[in-house]
Write an enzyme that holds these catalytic residues in place. Structure first.
Site, PDB file in Angstrom:
ATOM      1  N   CYS A 112       0.838  -1.202   0.000  1.00  0.00           N
ATOM      2  CA  CYS A 112       0.000   0.000   0.000  1.00  0.00           C
ATOM      3  C   CYS A 112       0.872   1.251   0.000  1.00  0.00           C
ATOM      4  CB  CYS A 112      -0.929  -0.016   1.208  1.00  0.00           C
ATOM      5  SG  CYS A 112      -2.211   1.260   1.168  1.00  0.00           S
ATOM      6  N   CYS A 195      -1.292   8.450   7.200  1.00  0.00           N
ATOM      7  CA  CYS A 195      -2.615   8.157   6.657  1.00  0.00           C
ATOM      8  C   CYS A 195      -3.581   7.802   7.792  1.00  0.00           C
ATOM      9  CB  CYS A 195      -2.528   7.000   5.667  1.00  0.00           C
ATOM     10  SG  CYS A 195      -1.552   7.365   4.195  1.00  0.00           S
ATOM     11  N   CYS A 198      -3.703   4.135   9.107  1.00  0.00           N
ATOM     12  CA  CYS A 198      -2.517   3.536   9.746  1.00  0.00           C
ATOM     13  C   CYS A 198      -1.944   4.393  10.870  1.00  0.00           C
ATOM     14  CB  CYS A 198      -1.441   3.278   8.693  1.00  0.00           C
ATOM     15  SG  CYS A 198      -1.948   2.149   7.383  1.00  0.00           S
ATOM     16  N   CYS A 221       7.379   4.042   6.209  1.00  0.00           N
ATOM     17  CA  CYS A 221       6.619   3.843   4.976  1.00  0.00           C
ATOM     18  C   CYS A 221       7.508   3.401   3.824  1.00  0.00           C
ATOM     19  CB  CYS A 221       5.872   5.120   4.597  1.00  0.00           C
ATOM     20  SG  CYS A 221       6.952   6.517   4.219  1.00  0.00           S
TER      21      CYS A 221
END
EC number: 1.8.4.10
Length: 226
Positions: A112, A195, A198, A221
């Protein structure tokens, strides 16, 4: 020795000098990748002093908090000459769901992040020689050896990190002193904001990044791996 003339540079712990060098060295071929966290507010203010028309890219994953989008609008009003670009992933969320299944951030957060952050940053840096980041050494073990100027092998670029010596308290002191806008989520237990899917609030005394990918081995990330 601290003098009136050197006071401003002492306050910014070398950040203004680093930014001045970076924009002189790379001219128009440098971009600031901003997540609009509190460190970002400091850097935006400093960058605006050095290069008011600087390029700023925000990786819009389409799953950020509404408060983050509201902050971006406030920043546009505060620094109208900065060139803020909201970079979108190639895949919409619906397209991502069809290809990889629903809630990819839960089933495969690394993929993702790759789709919605890493690949868009690669595209944003394709024609740049350098990029600016708000990394600070005290943020985590993976960041404690960060230098002002770093060879970024991940993106085949130079990564400039002006805030490496700043502490969390110094960041906030600067924000308050200069009345900078910031994400309202910081006031309700979110020290590090990514985000919405998360990011969780952090309890008192917790590490500033404990709320990122909570319950997972993942801690980054992928933008800052070398």
């Amino acid at each position: 020795m601290l003098t009136y003339e050197t006071w401003e540079e002492n306050e910014t712990k070398g950040a203004l000098s680093v930014l001045s060098w970076a924009y002189k060295e790379y001219k128009s071929e440098i971009v600031y990748a901003c997540s609009f966290g509190v460190e970002g507010m400091v850097l935006l203010d400093l960058i605006n002093q050095v290069n008011p028309s600087a390029k700023v890219v925000f990786l819009d994953t389409n799953v950020h908090f509404q408060e983050t989008y509201e902050l971006i609008q406030k920043v546009r009003e505060r620094f109208p000459s900065l060139n803020i670009i909201e970079k979108q992933p190639k895949l919409t969320l619906d397209e991502q769901d069809k290809l990889h299944g629903d809630k990819l951030w839960e089933s495969n957060p690394n993929l993702c992040c790759k789709i919605r952050k890493i690949l868009p940053l690669e595209e944003s840096l394709a024609n740049e020689k350098a990029w600016i980041s708000g990394l600070r050494r005290e943020q985590s073990e993976t960041r404690k050896h960060t230098k002002f100027i770093n060879q970024d092998h991940r993106f085949q670029s130079i990564k400039v990190c002006p805030l490496i010596h700043w502490t969390w308290k110094e960041v906030w002191r600067y924000v308050y002193k200069h009345s900078l806008p910031y994400n309202s989520l910081h006031d309700i237990g979110y020290p590090s904001i990514g985000c919405e899917k998360c990011t969780l609030p952090v309890g008192e005394g917790g590490d500033s990044r404990d709320g990122r990918w909570a319950g997972k081995v993942k801690t980054e990330c992928g933008l800052h791996y070398q």
